[in-house]
Write a protein that holds these residues in place. Structure first.
Motif, PDB file in Angstrom:
ATOM      1  N   LEU A 117       0.828  -1.202   0.000  1.00  0.00           N
ATOM      2  CA  LEU A 117       0.000   0.000   0.000  1.00  0.00           C
ATOM      3  C   LEU A 117       0.865   1.256   0.000  1.00  0.00           C
ATOM      4  O   LEU A 117       0.538   2.237  -0.688  1.00  0.00           O
ATOM      5  CB  LEU A 117      -0.917  -0.002   1.228  1.00  0.00           C
ATOM      6  CG  LEU A 117      -1.821   1.217   1.397  1.00  0.00           C
ATOM      7  CD1 LEU A 117      -2.805   1.317   0.252  1.00  0.00           C
ATOM      8  CD2 LEU A 117      -2.573   1.149   2.735  1.00  0.00           C
ATOM      9  N   LYS A 118       1.958   1.228   0.732  1.00  0.00           N
ATOM     10  CA  LYS A 118       2.859   2.374   0.776  1.00  0.00           C
ATOM     11  C   LYS A 118       3.442   2.654  -0.594  1.00  0.00           C
ATOM     12  O   LYS A 118       3.540   3.820  -1.016  1.00  0.00           O
ATOM     13  CB  LYS A 118       3.976   2.109   1.789  1.00  0.00           C
ATOM     14  CG  LYS A 118       4.983   3.247   1.896  1.00  0.00           C
ATOM     15  CD  LYS A 118       6.064   2.928   2.916  1.00  0.00           C
ATOM     16  CE  LYS A 118       7.067   4.075   3.004  1.00  0.00           C
ATOM     17  NZ  LYS A 118       8.128   3.780   4.004  1.00  0.00           N
ATOM     18  N   GLU A 119       3.832   1.612  -1.320  1.00  0.00           N
ATOM     19  CA  GLU A 119       4.392   1.810  -2.655  1.00  0.00           C
ATOM     20  C   GLU A 119       3.360   2.415  -3.600  1.00  0.00           C
ATOM     21  O   GLU A 119       3.677   3.294  -4.411  1.00  0.00           O
ATOM     22  CB  GLU A 119       4.905   0.479  -3.204  1.00  0.00           C
ATOM     23  CG  GLU A 119       6.087  -0.102  -2.447  1.00  0.00           C
ATOM     24  CD  GLU A 119       7.292   0.813  -2.478  1.00  0.00           C
ATOM     25  OE1 GLU A 119       7.530   1.440  -3.534  1.00  0.00           O
ATOM     26  OE2 GLU A 119       7.994   0.903  -1.462  1.00  0.00           O
ATOM     27  N   ILE A 120       2.118   1.956  -3.492  1.00  0.00           N
ATOM     28  CA  ILE A 120       1.056   2.489  -4.356  1.00  0.00           C
ATOM     29  C   ILE A 120       0.802   3.968  -4.043  1.00  0.00           C
ATOM     30  O   ILE A 120       0.709   4.809  -4.942  1.00  0.00           O
ATOM     31  CB  ILE A 120      -0.233   1.664  -4.192  1.00  0.00           C
ATOM     32  CG1 ILE A 120      -0.017   0.240  -4.691  1.00  0.00           C
ATOM     33  CG2 ILE A 120      -1.387   2.315  -4.944  1.00  0.00           C
ATOM     34  CD1 ILE A 120      -1.189  -0.685  -4.441  1.00  0.00           C
ATOM     35  N   LEU A 121       0.684   4.287  -2.764  1.00  0.00           N
ATOM     36  CA  LEU A 121       0.439   5.675  -2.374  1.00  0.00           C
ATOM     37  C   LEU A 121       1.621   6.572  -2.726  1.00  0.00           C
ATOM     38  O   LEU A 121       1.435   7.750  -3.077  1.00  0.00           O
ATOM     39  CB  LEU A 121       0.158   5.757  -0.873  1.00  0.00           C
ATOM     40  CG  LEU A 121      -1.140   5.090  -0.390  1.00  0.00           C
ATOM     41  CD1 LEU A 121      -1.250   5.189   1.126  1.00  0.00           C
ATOM     42  CD2 LEU A 121      -2.351   5.737  -1.048  1.00  0.00           C
ATOM     43  N   THR A 122       2.828   6.049  -2.638  1.00  0.00           N
ATOM     44  CA  THR A 122       4.010   6.836  -2.999  1.00  0.00           C
ATOM     45  C   THR A 122       4.007   7.181  -4.475  1.00  0.00           C
ATOM     46  O   THR A 122       4.359   8.305  -4.869  1.00  0.00           O
ATOM     47  CB  THR A 122       5.289   6.069  -2.630  1.00  0.00           C
ATOM     48  OG1 THR A 122       5.298   5.789  -1.225  1.00  0.00           O
ATOM     49  CG2 THR A 122       6.527   6.883  -2.983  1.00  0.00           C
ATOM     50  N   MET A 123       3.608   6.222  -5.322  1.00  0.00           N
ATOM     51  CA  MET A 123       3.535   6.497  -6.757  1.00  0.00           C
ATOM     52  C   MET A 123       2.480   7.554  -7.067  1.00  0.00           C
ATOM     53  O   MET A 123       2.625   8.343  -8.004  1.00  0.00           O
ATOM     54  CB  MET A 123       3.227   5.202  -7.525  1.00  0.00           C
ATOM     55  CG  MET A 123       4.371   4.215  -7.561  1.00  0.00           C
ATOM     56  SD  MET A 123       4.053   2.818  -8.673  1.00  0.00           S
ATOM     57  CE  MET A 123       2.638   2.058  -7.847  1.00  0.00           C
ATOM     58  N   ILE A 124       1.408   7.581  -6.274  1.00  0.00           N
ATOM     59  CA  ILE A 124       0.325   8.534  -6.517  1.00  0.00           C
ATOM     60  C   ILE A 124       0.646   9.906  -5.948  1.00  0.00           C
ATOM     61  O   ILE A 124       0.449  10.938  -6.611  1.00  0.00           O
ATOM     62  CB  ILE A 124      -0.997   8.003  -5.921  1.00  0.00           C
ATOM     63  CG1 ILE A 124      -1.401   6.699  -6.619  1.00  0.00           C
ATOM     64  CG2 ILE A 124      -2.106   9.047  -6.063  1.00  0.00           C
ATOM     65  CD1 ILE A 124      -2.623   6.041  -6.003  1.00  0.00           C
ATOM     66  N   GLU A 125       1.163   9.941  -4.713  1.00  0.00           N
ATOM     67  CA  GLU A 125       1.329  11.199  -3.998  1.00  0.00           C
ATOM     68  C   GLU A 125       2.756  11.729  -3.999  1.00  0.00           C
ATOM     69  O   GLU A 125       2.966  12.935  -3.906  1.00  0.00           O
ATOM     70  CB  GLU A 125       0.871  11.035  -2.543  1.00  0.00           C
ATOM     71  CG  GLU A 125      -0.563  10.556  -2.391  1.00  0.00           C
ATOM     72  CD  GLU A 125      -0.923  10.293  -0.949  1.00  0.00           C
ATOM     73  OE1 GLU A 125      -0.116  10.648  -0.062  1.00  0.00           O
ATOM     74  OE2 GLU A 125      -2.005   9.733  -0.691  1.00  0.00           O
ATOM     75  N   GLY A 126       3.722  10.834  -4.062  1.00  0.00           N
ATOM     76  CA  GLY A 126       5.111  11.247  -3.928  1.00  0.00           C
ATOM     77  C   GLY A 126       5.548  11.189  -2.482  1.00  0.00           C
ATOM     78  O   GLY A 126       6.025  10.149  -2.015  1.00  0.00           O
ATOM     79  N   ILE A 134      -4.996  11.726   5.694  1.00  0.00           N
ATOM     80  CA  ILE A 134      -5.667  10.945   4.651  1.00  0.00           C
ATOM     81  C   ILE A 134      -5.017   9.580   4.512  1.00  0.00           C
ATOM     82  O   ILE A 134      -5.707   8.552   4.407  1.00  0.00           O
ATOM     83  CB  ILE A 134      -5.635  11.706   3.317  1.00  0.00           C
ATOM     84  CG1 ILE A 134      -6.438  13.004   3.430  1.00  0.00           C
ATOM     85  CG2 ILE A 134      -6.174  10.840   2.185  1.00  0.00           C
ATOM     86  CD1 ILE A 134      -6.398  13.850   2.181  1.00  0.00           C
ATOM     87  N   ASN A 135      -3.692   9.542   4.512  1.00  0.00           N
ATOM     88  CA  ASN A 135      -2.998   8.261   4.376  1.00  0.00           C
ATOM     89  C   ASN A 135      -3.221   7.367   5.585  1.00  0.00           C
ATOM     90  O   ASN A 135      -3.301   6.137   5.456  1.00  0.00           O
ATOM     91  CB  ASN A 135      -1.503   8.501   4.182  1.00  0.00           C
ATOM     92  CG  ASN A 135      -1.191   9.138   2.846  1.00  0.00           C
ATOM     93  OD1 ASN A 135      -1.893   8.891   1.861  1.00  0.00           O
ATOM     94  ND2 ASN A 135      -0.167   9.965   2.792  1.00  0.00           N
ATOM     95  N   ALA A 136      -3.334   7.980   6.770  1.00  0.00           N
ATOM     96  CA  ALA A 136      -3.631   7.182   7.966  1.00  0.00           C
ATOM     97  C   ALA A 136      -5.009   6.542   7.851  1.00  0.00           C
ATOM     98  O   ALA A 136      -5.185   5.364   8.175  1.00  0.00           O
ATOM     99  CB  ALA A 136      -3.556   8.063   9.216  1.00  0.00           C
ATOM    100  N   VAL A 137      -5.982   7.293   7.372  1.00  0.00           N
ATOM    101  CA  VAL A 137      -7.334   6.755   7.195  1.00  0.00           C
ATOM    102  C   VAL A 137      -7.343   5.661   6.132  1.00  0.00           C
ATOM    103  O   VAL A 137      -7.980   4.612   6.299  1.00  0.00           O
ATOM    104  CB  VAL A 137      -8.314   7.884   6.822  1.00  0.00           C
ATOM    105  CG1 VAL A 137      -9.684   7.314   6.482  1.00  0.00           C
ATOM    106  CG2 VAL A 137      -8.431   8.881   7.970  1.00  0.00           C
ATOM    107  N   ILE A 138      -6.613   5.879   5.043  1.00  0.00           N
ATOM    108  CA  ILE A 138      -6.541   4.859   3.990  1.00  0.00           C
ATOM    109  C   ILE A 138      -5.919   3.577   4.532  1.00  0.00           C
ATOM    110  O   ILE A 138      -6.411   2.465   4.281  1.00  0.00           O
ATOM    111  CB  ILE A 138      -5.743   5.387   2.786  1.00  0.00           C
ATOM    112  CG1 ILE A 138      -6.502   6.527   2.101  1.00  0.00           C
ATOM    113  CG2 ILE A 138      -5.475   4.264   1.786  1.00  0.00           C
ATOM    114  CD1 ILE A 138      -5.727   7.189   0.982  1.00  0.00           C
TER     115      ILE A 138
END
Length: 267
Positions: A117-126, A134-138
């Motif tokens: 999940l961290k890798e996916i969010l990093t690609m989206i958000e940087g 928001i990331n904590a809730v996700i």
């Protein structure tokens, strides 16, 4: 010489469980209370309690933890209820097989799931630190969603279909039958799901630590106190958090009992 016979009763079966509770529940609580209400010299004091409510850091962490848990619970509920309702209405021979698809991620290692999940969010958000809340809730939603789906699915699946037929025969539309019959009778499952998500989300600091190395939640705050050898302050925070969880648990149980009684009256 006759052998001594020890009478066996059903109460004897509870002895191992009682010993377990005494050693691993009661004894740790006694130690927790001792450190929470004593100082470094072993003297009784309320300084740890007053220090909690006078420290803006601890109060801010408590409010932030509450906000994250509340938001994650709301998102889980918004996703889980339609999902559980749809699964319960599927005309399949084995609904459990379909439900298994939604709980399969729970079989995967927790660290691996959060890392992915961290890798996916990093690609989206940087930079994940830019959207911490928001990331904590996700992350919490991704972790606890199955715990919300399961109790709601079980409750809806056990509802008597004749109640909906009776409502439709009396002139109720599909939406009216849902809000007047299905939703009220499914509330025990909703309350169970909310308790299973909200309470752990207040203390699950691992998700935040793995996503963006944050310690701004109650679980990590307690750990930081113990890591600094401040057992007295950490014990008081843990005790206050335990009291909050206990209050919410009692409220959830009372709400579930009230919904059960209403459902019984409707039936």
């Amino acid at each position: 010489m006759p052998m001594l016979k020890i009478p066996f009763t059903r109460k004897a079966l509870a002895i191992p469980y009682a010993v377990f509770l005494l050693l691993f529940v009661a004894a740790p609580l006694v130690v927790l209370f001792y450190y929470a209400f004593t100082n470094g010299k072993g003297q009784f004091t309320f300084d740890n309690l007053t220090g909690f409510f006078s420290d803006p850091n601890t109060l801010g962490t408590l409010l932030y933890s509450f906000a994250v848990a509340l938001a994650a619970t709301a998102v889980c509920l918004l996703i889980a209820y339609p999902t559980a309702y749809f699964l319960s209405k599927l005309h399949l021979g084995n609904k459990t097989s379909v439900l298994l698809i939604f709980i399969l991620p729970m079989w995967i290692n927790f660290s691996l799931r959060i890392t992915a999940l961290k890798e996916i969010l990093t690609m989206i958000e940087g930079n994940l630190a830019d959207f911490q809340f928001i990331n904590a809730v996700i992350g919490m939603t991704y972790d606890f969603l199955p715990f919300m789906i399961l109790p709601i699915f079980n409750t809806i699946s056990k509802l008597d279909g004749s109640l909906l037929e009776a409502a439709r025969d009396l002139g109720a539309t599909r939406s009216q039958a849902f809000f007047r019959v299905t939703l009220p009778l499914s509330m025990p499952g909703v309350i169970s799901g909310v308790m299973m998500v909200f309470l752990p989300a207040m203390t699950n600091y691992v998700v935040l630590d793995m996503l963006y190395n944050s310690t701004y939640i109650m679980g990590s705050l307690i750990g930081s106190y113990f890591a600094a050898y401040n057992w007295h302050g950490g014990s008081m925070i843990a005790l206050i958090l335990l009291a909050i969880i206990g209050i919410f648990t009692l409220l959830g149980q009372n709400g579930s009992e009230q919904e059960d009684s209403r459902g019984g009256a409707l039936l």
